[in-house]
Motif scaffolding. Structure first.
Motif, mmCIF file in Angstrom:
data_model
loop_
_atom_site.group_PDB
_atom_site.id
_atom_site.type_symbol
_atom_site.label_atom_id
_atom_site.label_comp_id
_atom_site.label_asym_id
_atom_site.label_seq_id
_atom_site.Cartn_x
_atom_site.Cartn_y
_atom_site.Cartn_z
ATOM 1 N N GLN A 1 -17.283 5.256 -3.866
ATOM 2 C CA GLN A 1 -16.864 4.075 -4.869
ATOM 3 C C GLN A 1 -15.362 4.473 -5.218
ATOM 4 N N VAL A 2 -14.294 3.205 -5.010
ATOM 5 C CA VAL A 2 -13.107 3.307 -5.433
ATOM 6 C C VAL A 2 -12.897 2.188 -6.608
ATOM 7 N N GLN A 3 -12.284 2.400 -7.904
ATOM 8 C CA GLN A 3 -11.727 1.655 -8.644
ATOM 9 C C GLN A 3 -10.275 1.460 -8.598
ATOM 10 N N LEU A 4 -9.733 0.261 -8.752
ATOM 11 C CA LEU A 4 -8.422 0.046 -8.411
ATOM 12 C C LEU A 4 -7.802 -0.925 -9.818
ATOM 13 N N VAL A 5 -6.727 -0.271 -10.070
ATOM 14 C CA VAL A 5 -6.183 -0.979 -11.398
ATOM 15 C C VAL A 5 -4.593 -1.191 -10.974
ATOM 16 N N GLU A 6 -4.111 -2.433 -11.147
ATOM 17 C CA GLU A 6 -2.788 -2.832 -10.837
ATOM 18 C C GLU A 6 -1.625 -2.902 -11.998
ATOM 19 N N SER A 7 -0.789 -2.665 -11.743
ATOM 20 C CA SER A 7 0.305 -2.967 -12.679
ATOM 21 C C SER A 7 1.683 -3.166 -12.325
ATOM 22 N N GLY A 8 2.702 -3.692 -13.069
ATOM 23 C CA GLY A 8 4.035 -3.856 -12.743
ATOM 24 C C GLY A 8 4.466 -5.215 -12.616
ATOM 25 N N GLY A 9 3.549 -6.127 -12.407
ATOM 26 C CA GLY A 9 3.929 -7.483 -12.364
ATOM 27 C C GLY A 9 4.795 -7.930 -13.504
ATOM 28 N N GLY A 10 5.179 -9.312 -13.410
ATOM 29 C CA GLY A 10 6.060 -9.798 -14.374
ATOM 30 C C GLY A 10 6.996 -10.950 -13.824
ATOM 31 N N LEU A 11 7.953 -11.458 -14.539
ATOM 32 C CA LEU A 11 8.924 -12.411 -14.328
ATOM 33 C C LEU A 11 10.254 -11.894 -13.902
ATOM 34 N N VAL A 12 10.690 -12.475 -12.872
ATOM 35 C CA VAL A 12 11.947 -12.000 -12.264
ATOM 36 C C VAL A 12 12.899 -12.945 -11.422
ATOM 37 N N GLN A 13 13.979 -13.013 -11.404
ATOM 38 C CA GLN A 13 14.872 -14.153 -11.035
ATOM 39 C C GLN A 13 14.781 -13.804 -9.521
ATOM 40 N N ALA A 14 15.230 -14.731 -8.685
ATOM 41 C CA ALA A 14 15.439 -14.610 -7.315
ATOM 42 C C ALA A 14 16.414 -13.468 -6.811
ATOM 43 N N GLY A 15 16.380 -12.383 -6.181
ATOM 44 C CA GLY A 15 17.120 -11.621 -5.504
ATOM 45 C C GLY A 15 16.909 -10.179 -6.395
ATOM 46 N N GLY A 16 15.963 -10.439 -7.328
ATOM 47 C CA GLY A 16 15.759 -9.066 -8.043
ATOM 48 C C GLY A 16 14.586 -8.301 -7.488
ATOM 49 N N SER A 17 14.057 -7.340 -7.991
ATOM 50 C CA SER A 17 13.375 -6.293 -7.451
ATOM 51 C C SER A 17 12.007 -6.216 -8.614
ATOM 52 N N LEU A 18 10.893 -5.750 -8.133
ATOM 53 C CA LEU A 18 9.841 -5.076 -9.066
ATOM 54 C C LEU A 18 9.105 -3.983 -8.101
ATOM 55 N N ARG A 19 8.334 -3.112 -8.771
ATOM 56 C CA ARG A 19 7.608 -2.422 -8.224
ATOM 57 C C ARG A 19 6.119 -2.389 -8.659
ATOM 58 N N LEU A 20 5.498 -2.713 -7.936
ATOM 59 C CA LEU A 20 3.828 -2.800 -8.317
ATOM 60 C C LEU A 20 3.320 -1.363 -8.056
ATOM 61 N N SER A 21 2.303 -1.027 -9.115
ATOM 62 C CA SER A 21 1.507 0.289 -8.730
ATOM 63 C C SER A 21 0.126 0.000 -8.872
ATOM 64 N N CYS A 22 -0.485 0.579 -8.186
ATOM 65 C CA CYS A 22 -2.041 0.692 -8.106
ATOM 66 C C CYS A 22 -2.573 2.052 -8.368
ATOM 67 N N ALA A 23 -3.317 2.075 -9.426
ATOM 68 C CA ALA A 23 -3.990 3.314 -9.728
ATOM 69 C C ALA A 23 -5.385 3.387 -9.378
ATOM 70 N N ALA A 24 -5.704 4.413 -8.771
ATOM 71 C CA ALA A 24 -7.092 4.393 -8.081
ATOM 72 C C ALA A 24 -7.998 5.636 -8.539
ATOM 73 N N SER A 25 -9.102 5.392 -8.714
ATOM 74 C CA SER A 25 -10.048 6.407 -9.065
ATOM 75 C C SER A 25 -11.136 6.422 -8.022
ATOM 76 N N GLY A 26 -11.772 7.760 -7.860
ATOM 77 C CA GLY A 26 -12.850 7.629 -6.880
ATOM 78 C C GLY A 26 -12.631 8.713 -5.895
ATOM 79 N N ARG A 27 -13.636 9.624 -5.612
ATOM 80 C CA ARG A 27 -13.439 10.640 -4.734
ATOM 81 C C ARG A 27 -13.136 10.116 -3.403
ATOM 82 N N THR A 28 -13.252 8.984 -2.847
ATOM 83 C CA THR A 28 -12.827 8.867 -1.503
ATOM 84 C C THR A 28 -11.237 8.146 -1.313
#
Length: 124
Positions: A1-28
């Motif tokens: 079993q794996v649980q996933l939680v995303e973060s890092g989204g938001g509003l940005v202007q064209a040409g800009g950057s974002l970094r999304l992150s996914c935190a996972a839990s679970g032995r596999t």
């Protein structure tokens, strides 16, 4: 079993950057290939990028090649999606997904676990 939680989204202007992150839990987690998908309003969920369990191989869909980079840190149980040169057409809810196999998949049906998503809005 794996649980996933995303973060890092938001509003940005064209040409800009974002970094999304996914935190996972679970032995596999360290034995799972991981992917990022996105779903724009009124459209089907589509593949964005994927990475093998070792991180040695990655694959991006054509529309994000040269702009997005997927990476993972198995020691921290995280997967990141660095998005540069963002365009209004990148606006969507972005989902992290995990497979119970070691190799990359590009179809929604190939993934076994999903996060709740994080919204990315790119203004023109």
């Amino acid at each position: 079993q794996v649980q996933l939680v995303e973060s890092g989204g938001g509003l940005v202007q064209a040409g800009g950057s974002l970094r999304l992150s996914c935190a996972a839990s679970g032995r596999t987690f360290s034995r799972s290939a991981m992917g990022w998908f996105r779903q724009a309003p009124g459209k089907e969920r589509e593949f964005v990028a994927a990475i093998t369990w070792t991180g040695a191989n990655t694959y991006n869909t054509d529309s994000v090649k040269g702009r997005f980079t997927i990476s993972r840190d198995n020691a921290k149980n995280t997967v990141q999606l660095l998005m540069n040169e963002l365009k209004p057409e990148d606006t969507a809810v972005y989902y992290c997904a995990a497979r119970r196999t070691l190799v990359i998949g590009t179809d929604v049906d190939e993934y076994d676990y999903w996060g709740q998503g994080t919204r990315v809005t790119v203004s023109s």
